[in-house]
Design a protein around this motif. Structure first.
Motif, PDB file in Angstrom:
ATOM      1  N   VAL A   1      40.246  17.542  38.777  1.00 32.07           N
ATOM      2  CA  VAL A   1      41.345  17.742  37.862  1.00 32.07           C
ATOM      3  C   VAL A   1      40.775  16.073  37.203  1.00 32.07           C
ATOM      4  O   VAL A   1      40.928  16.203  35.862  1.00 32.07           O
ATOM      5  CB  VAL A   1      42.084  17.901  38.944  1.00 32.07           C
TER       6      VAL A   1
ATOM      7  N   SER B   1      45.189  21.934  32.177  1.00 38.75           N
ATOM      8  CA  SER B   1      45.575  23.255  32.200  1.00 38.75           C
ATOM      9  C   SER B   1      45.115  24.173  33.725  1.00 38.75           C
ATOM     10  O   SER B   1      43.305  22.938  33.045  1.00 38.75           O
ATOM     11  CB  SER B   1      45.685  23.840  30.923  1.00 38.75           C
ATOM     12  N   VAL B   2      45.440  23.822  33.990  1.00 42.09           N
ATOM     13  CA  VAL B   2      44.210  24.990  35.121  1.00 42.09           C
ATOM     14  C   VAL B   2      44.560  25.773  35.204  1.00 42.09           C
ATOM     15  O   VAL B   2      45.880  26.711  35.521  1.00 42.09           O
ATOM     16  CB  VAL B   2      44.260  23.724  36.827  1.00 42.09           C
TER      17      VAL B   2
ATOM     18  N   GLU C   1      43.834  28.957  39.114  1.00 42.35           N
ATOM     19  CA  GLU C   1      43.289  29.006  39.840  1.00 42.35           C
ATOM     20  C   GLU C   1      42.826  30.764  39.998  1.00 42.35           C
ATOM     21  O   GLU C   1      44.715  31.703  40.354  1.00 42.35           O
ATOM     22  CB  GLU C   1      44.105  28.000  40.361  1.00 42.35           C
TER      23      GLU C   1
ATOM     24  N   THR D   1      45.879  24.545  45.559  1.00 44.34           N
ATOM     25  CA  THR D   1      46.886  24.350  44.096  1.00 44.34           C
ATOM     26  C   THR D   1      48.248  23.083  43.677  1.00 44.34           C
ATOM     27  O   THR D   1      47.983  22.393  43.149  1.00 44.34           O
ATOM     28  CB  THR D   1      48.101  25.899  44.428  1.00 44.34           C
TER      29      THR D   1
ATOM     30  N   MET E   1      45.654  20.284  43.422  1.00 43.29           N
ATOM     31  CA  MET E   1      45.727  20.263  41.804  1.00 43.29           C
ATOM     32  C   MET E   1      46.471  20.063  41.519  1.00 43.29           C
ATOM     33  O   MET E   1      46.642  18.911  40.282  1.00 43.29           O
ATOM     34  CB  MET E   1      44.216  21.549  41.671  1.00 43.29           C
ATOM     35  N   ALA E   2      47.605  20.393  42.019  1.00 37.61           N
ATOM     36  CA  ALA E   2      48.740  20.515  41.070  1.00 37.61           C
ATOM     37  C   ALA E   2      49.174  18.293  40.964  1.00 37.61           C
ATOM     38  O   ALA E   2      49.359  17.904  40.349  1.00 37.61           O
ATOM     39  CB  ALA E   2      50.186  20.470  41.377  1.00 37.61           C
TER      40      ALA E   2
ATOM     41  N   LEU F   1      47.553  16.329  38.375  1.00 39.86           N
ATOM     42  CA  LEU F   1      47.846  16.665  36.855  1.00 39.86           C
ATOM     43  C   LEU F   1      48.572  15.741  36.511  1.00 39.86           C
ATOM     44  O   LEU F   1      49.979  14.928  37.110  1.00 39.86           O
ATOM     45  CB  LEU F   1      48.571  17.925  37.021  1.00 39.86           C
TER      46      LEU F   1
ATOM     47  N   ILE G   1      49.485  24.366  36.558  1.00 39.25           N
ATOM     48  CA  ILE G   1      48.609  25.414  36.730  1.00 39.25           C
ATOM     49  C   ILE G   1      49.398  26.568  36.817  1.00 39.25           C
ATOM     50  O   ILE G   1      50.013  26.522  38.007  1.00 39.25           O
ATOM     51  CB  ILE G   1      48.001  24.451  38.201  1.00 39.25           C
TER      52      ILE G   1
ATOM     53  N   THR H   1      48.872  30.390  38.847  1.00 40.20           N
ATOM     54  CA  THR H   1      47.681  30.724  40.237  1.00 40.20           C
ATOM     55  C   THR H   1      47.907  32.120  40.414  1.00 40.20           C
ATOM     56  O   THR H   1      49.144  31.960  40.396  1.00 40.20           O
ATOM     57  CB  THR H   1      48.383  29.655  41.684  1.00 40.20           C
TER      58      THR H   1
ATOM     59  N   ILE I   1      53.611  24.388  38.363  1.00 38.71           N
ATOM     60  CA  ILE I   1      52.923  25.864  38.883  1.00 38.71           C
ATOM     61  C   ILE I   1      53.455  27.015  38.551  1.00 38.71           C
ATOM     62  O   ILE I   1      54.884  26.710  38.311  1.00 38.71           O
ATOM     63  CB  ILE I   1      53.278  25.940  40.690  1.00 38.71           C
TER      64      ILE I   1
END
Length: 196
Positions: A56, A63-64, A66, A75, A78-79, A82, A88, A90, A114
């Motif tokens: 990431v 912007s992700v 999952e 989650t 990765m959050a 960011l 993200i 998910t 999230i």
């Protein structure tokens, strides 16, 4: 995804000793998840979570997406990686497991990054395409029911921006044994044939 990396106990201990960055929130969520039925085998390993966070950061993702939350360990990883205005999305088939992670997301102060969606992943991917359009995500991580990986992958190609990154588990389909022609578990097949 846990314990699907081909390594020896000695190698894994070395990696954890010299490179794993862990804290109370991450270890707490991992430990709570491990107590659930199938928890140890379904959650990503700490090293994988750390790698996802690195990806990431390296890609500069804002912007992700999952696909497959389970209890939200990946989650959370990765959050954290960011930027403050990053997000993200998910998704998981049921809200029972992501609700466990939500308490840790809040405790860590990343819950505002999230968006958790519940339902059939293909339906959610269709909704995201309608709502946000093609190329809406910088990075997509697929770790859900293996039988639908091909469909998730194909839909994710549309949702990922040009130059974005699609990440999936290496597990059995990507292993040396699979490339050598060993039998694969039911439902696990390469997404696209490998070039010779």
């Amino acid at each position: 995804m846990a314990h699907q990396i081909g390594s020896t106990d000695i190698l894994l201990a070395y990696v954890r000793d010299v490179s794993l960055r862990d804290d109370e929130v991450l270890s707490g969520l991992r430990e709570e998840t491990a107590q659930l039925p199938g928890g140890s085998t379904m959650q990503v390993m700490a090293e994988e979570g750390q790698l996802l966070a690195l990806l990431v950061r390296l890609t500069g993702a804002r912007s992700v997406l999952e696909i497959g939350t389970f209890t939200g360990y990946s989650t959370l990883c990765m959050a954290r990686a960011l930027p403050a205005d990053g997000r993200i999305v998910t998704c998981d088939i049921a809200d029972r497991w992501p609700e466990i992670g939500a308490a840790y997301w809040k405790r860590d102060g990343v819950e505002d990054r999230i968006e958790s969606r519940t339902g059939d992943a293909m339906d959610i991917l269709g909704e995201l395409l309608t709502e946000r359009g093609s190329g809406a995500f910088d990075l997509v991580f697929i770790d859900a029911d293996k039988i639908n990986y091909r469909a998730y992958y194909e839909k994710s190609l549309t949702l990922t921006r040009s130059g974005g990154l699609l990440v999936g588990p290496g597990g059995p389909a990507g292993s040396e044994a699979a490339r050598a022609g060993a039998p694969r578990p039911v439902g696990v097949r390469p997404v696209r044939p490998r070039s010779p």
